[in-house]
Design an enzyme around this catalytic site. Structure first.
Site, PDB file in Angstrom:
ATOM      1  N   ASN A  60      69.005  98.533  47.934  1.00 29.53           N
ATOM      2  CA  ASN A  60      67.591  98.903  47.827  1.00 29.53           C
ATOM      3  C   ASN A  60      67.303 100.075  48.752  1.00 29.53           C
ATOM      4  OD1 ASN A  60      66.636  97.845  50.521  1.00 29.53           O
ATOM      5  ND2 ASN A  60      67.535  95.996  49.641  1.00 29.53           N
ATOM      6  N   LYS A  81      88.092 100.296  40.069  1.00 25.47           N
ATOM      7  CA  LYS A  81      86.896 100.910  39.490  1.00 25.47           C
ATOM      8  C   LYS A  81      86.778 100.573  37.990  1.00 25.47           C
ATOM      9  CE  LYS A  81      84.610 105.286  38.835  1.00 25.47           C
ATOM     10  NZ  LYS A  81      84.899 106.608  38.342  1.00 25.47           N
ATOM     11  N   PRO A 139      72.607  83.754  50.813  1.00 24.42           N
ATOM     12  CA  PRO A 139      71.880  82.883  51.747  1.00 24.42           C
ATOM     13  C   PRO A 139      70.562  83.540  52.143  1.00 24.42           C
ATOM     14  CG  PRO A 139      73.775  83.927  52.812  1.00 24.42           C
ATOM     15  CD  PRO A 139      73.884  84.226  51.355  1.00 24.42           C
ATOM     16  N   ASP A 140      69.497  82.746  52.258  1.00 24.50           N
ATOM     17  CA  ASP A 140      68.239  83.254  52.814  1.00 24.50           C
ATOM     18  C   ASP A 140      68.335  83.091  54.329  1.00 24.50           C
ATOM     19  OD1 ASP A 140      65.621  83.589  53.771  1.00 24.50           O
ATOM     20  OD2 ASP A 140      64.809  83.112  51.789  1.00 24.50           O
ATOM     21  N   LYS A 153      54.836  82.927  50.987  1.00 27.36           N
ATOM     22  CA  LYS A 153      56.127  83.210  51.629  1.00 27.36           C
ATOM     23  C   LYS A 153      56.143  82.662  53.052  1.00 27.36           C
ATOM     24  CE  LYS A 153      58.324  86.852  50.044  1.00 27.36           C
ATOM     25  NZ  LYS A 153      58.592  88.277  49.774  1.00 27.36           N
TER      26      LYS A 153
HETATM   27  N1  CTP Z   1      65.248  87.505  54.045  1.00 25.59           N
HETATM   28  C1  CTP Z   1      66.442  87.022  54.559  1.00 25.59           C
HETATM   29  N2  CTP Z   1      67.476  86.731  53.723  1.00 25.59           N
HETATM   30  C2  CTP Z   1      67.346  86.882  52.389  1.00 25.59           C
HETATM   31  C3  CTP Z   1      66.134  87.374  51.854  1.00 25.59           C
HETATM   32  C4  CTP Z   1      65.105  87.683  52.705  1.00 25.59           C
HETATM   33  O1  CTP Z   1      66.564  86.886  55.784  1.00 25.59           O
HETATM   34  N3  CTP Z   1      68.365  86.579  51.604  1.00 25.59           N
HETATM   35  C5  CTP Z   1      64.119  87.775  54.950  1.00 25.59           C
HETATM   36  C6  CTP Z   1      63.723  89.229  55.049  1.00 25.59           C
HETATM   37  O2  CTP Z   1      64.412  89.879  56.090  1.00 25.59           O
HETATM   38  C7  CTP Z   1      62.238  89.104  55.352  1.00 25.59           C
HETATM   39  C8  CTP Z   1      61.830  87.875  54.594  1.00 25.59           C
HETATM   40  O3  CTP Z   1      63.012  87.106  54.418  1.00 25.59           O
HETATM   41  O4  CTP Z   1      61.984  88.830  56.711  1.00 25.59           O
HETATM   42  C9  CTP Z   1      61.181  88.118  53.261  1.00 25.59           C
HETATM   43  O5  CTP Z   1      61.936  89.016  52.500  1.00 25.59           O
HETATM   44  P1  CTP Z   1      61.378  89.569  51.123  1.00 25.59           P
HETATM   45  O6  CTP Z   1      62.376  90.511  50.566  1.00 25.59           O
HETATM   46  O7  CTP Z   1      59.958  89.975  51.291  1.00 25.59           O
HETATM   47  O8  CTP Z   1      61.310  88.253  50.227  1.00 25.59           O
HETATM   48  P2  CTP Z   1      62.375  87.344  49.578  1.00 25.59           P
HETATM   49  O9  CTP Z   1      62.602  86.159  50.442  1.00 25.59           O
HETATM   50  O10 CTP Z   1      63.607  88.134  49.217  1.00 25.59           O
HETATM   51  O11 CTP Z   1      61.602  86.856  48.272  1.00 25.59           O
HETATM   52  P3  CTP Z   1      61.143  87.746  46.993  1.00 25.59           P
HETATM   53  O12 CTP Z   1      62.252  88.759  46.770  1.00 25.59           O
HETATM   54  O13 CTP Z   1      61.054  86.750  45.903  1.00 25.59           O
HETATM   55  O14 CTP Z   1      59.834  88.380  47.346  1.00 25.59           O
END
Ligand code: CTP
Length: 403
Positions: A212, A290, A308-309, A343
């Site tokens: 991104n 590739k 992982p989140d 969130k």
């Molecule tokens: N984040 C994280 N790990 C992930 C995704 C997100 O630590 N795999 C953290 C980001 O660094 C930020 C927060 O979670 O602090 C929210 O990230 P954001 O991109 O706004 O949201 P998402 O959790 O990815 O949800 P969505 O894409 O559905 O908005």
């Protein structure tokens, strides 16, 4: 926080002078006292009588007010203060300060002192961006003047951009941080902070990836601001344009899973700030060589699995393993408040900084953003401001939490 502290507040002429009046109240509520000086043009915007009533002391306006001169004297006036705060600081007054001009009470006090000076610039965006102002700000910063703001936003003159005076609450936080720093140890000395920053990259094959547009600017600014408050900062960054914060340990990763592992390895920490734009998915079947465009004639099929989140995982750690403050960001494109509230509840973090990253706002890669701040007590809008100002404000809030 400001008990026993005496602030000399110099107000110069601008529409922000009305906002600076609130600063008097905030300083007093924090336990400090205020002596105000108004430049001649400030008196066009606020009345000396109102400022006197608010501060509980006659607001001074004239250098050659002989009664005041004999009773106090401008030298004594500026020396007896613990800090001089110029708010609003116009382009004109900042230029005088940068060049050592002293032709009225305000500029004379500024020149005749060795008391630390803090300035909250307020002016039209073109004046702020003018080469002369930029030169003057460099001189003032080199001279040790503490600069707070300016914020970005709609201006009284109808234009948009940086130049709006920082909010009085933010100026108060900067004043408190100044005294905290001056009182010996920096407020976050001995604290360990983890900051994640930048994008992650998920490979498709050896040369292609999913990622991104995160530049890493906000995370870098936050890491630097925390290091400046004395924190030991572990900066875990994906491949970003901005990935070298001063005074921090930099840990470079590529994928979300590597970032997750690096954050885990950096624990324990007192604070974790999750500023990275983490890819939510990775390709489960990346090609080892590739992918050729004519291999089979069809576009390649990619399989995805969730990453992982990291924020959610760290926020859910047991007390003892969990950082005391877990701070997340929310990047949304529309319906900011409602989505950010969801969130905030879902992630389990203590604070959440939400911003709208729709393309037309230019947040990704840009210098400014507009934050809505969530904590357990609700949410507040910080308004539009430079990413460096967001970083300063967040660092000051974190410092205040640990006081
Ligand atoms: N984040 C994280 N790990 C992930 C995704 C997100 O630590 N795999 C953290 C980001 O660094 C930020 C927060 O979670 O602090 C929210 O990230 P954001 O991109 O706004 O949201 P998402 O959790 O990815 O949800 P969505 O894409 O559905 O908005």
């Amino acid at each position: 926080m400001l008990h026993g502290r005496h602030i000399l507040l110099i107000m110069s002429g601008g529409i922000a002078a009305y906002k600076a009046q609130l600063l008097i109240r905030l300083i007093q509520r924090a336990g400090g006292t205020v002596q105000a000086i108004l430049t001649e043009s400030a008196t066009e915007f606020v009345s000396p009588l109102t400022v006197s009533a608010l501060s509980g002391r006659p607001a001074l306006t004239e250098l050659f007010d002989l009664t005041q001169e004999s009773e106090i004297g401008h030298i004594e006036l500026s020396r007896s203060a613990d800090l001089i705060v110029v708010a609003p600081a116009t382009a004109n007054l900042l230029a005088k300060l940068a060049h050592g001009l002293a032709d009225d009470l305000a500029s004379t006090c500024l020149l005749a002192t060795d008391t630390p000076i803090m300035a909250a610039p307020a002016m039209n965006v073109r004046m702020w961006e003018a080469a002369a102002t930029r030169r003057n700000m460099t001189v003032l910063r080199d001279d040790g003047v503490i600069v707070v703001g300016p914020d970005e936003g709609d201006m009284a003159c109808g234009e948009y951009g940086p130049g709006r005076m920082a909010e009085p609450e933010a100026i108060l936080e900067a004043i408190e941080a100044h005294f905290q720093g001056a009182d010996g140890a920096k407020p976050l000395a001995g604290r360990h902070v983890i900051v994640t920053s930048g994008p992650t990259r998920e490979p498709i094959d050896p040369v292609r990836y999913i990622s991104n547009a995160s530049s890493g600017k906000q995370g870098t600014a936050i890491a630097e601001a925390l290091a400046a408050q004395g924190a030991r900062v572990s900066f875990v960054t994906g491949p970003a344009e901005y990935a070298n914060p001063r005074g921090c340990e930099v840990i470079r990763v590529t994928t979300a899973r590597e970032m997750d592992a690096a954050v885990g390895a950096a624990l324990p920490a007192d604070v974790a700030v999750f500023c990275a734009a983490v890819a939510d998915w990775h390709v489960t079947n990346p090609a080892q060589i590739k992918i050729k465009k004519d291999s089979g004639g069809n576009p390649p099929l990619l399989d995805f699995a969730p990453n992982p989140d990291i924020l959610k995982r760290i926020a859910a750690l047991e007390p003892g393993g969990r950082p005391e403050l877990v701070i997340g960001f929310a990047a949304e494109t529309g319906d900011l408040e409602a989505r950010a509230r969801e969130k905030f509840a879902a992630k389990g973090c203590d604070w959440l900084l939400a911003n709208d990253v729709s393309a037309e706002r230019g947040v990704f890669g840009g210098d400014a953003t507009e934050i809505v701040f969530f904590d357990a007590s609700g949410h507040t809008s910080w308004g539009a401001m430079a990413k460096t100002a967001v970083a300063q404000r967040l660092a000051q809030k974190i410092a205040a939490h640990f006081r």
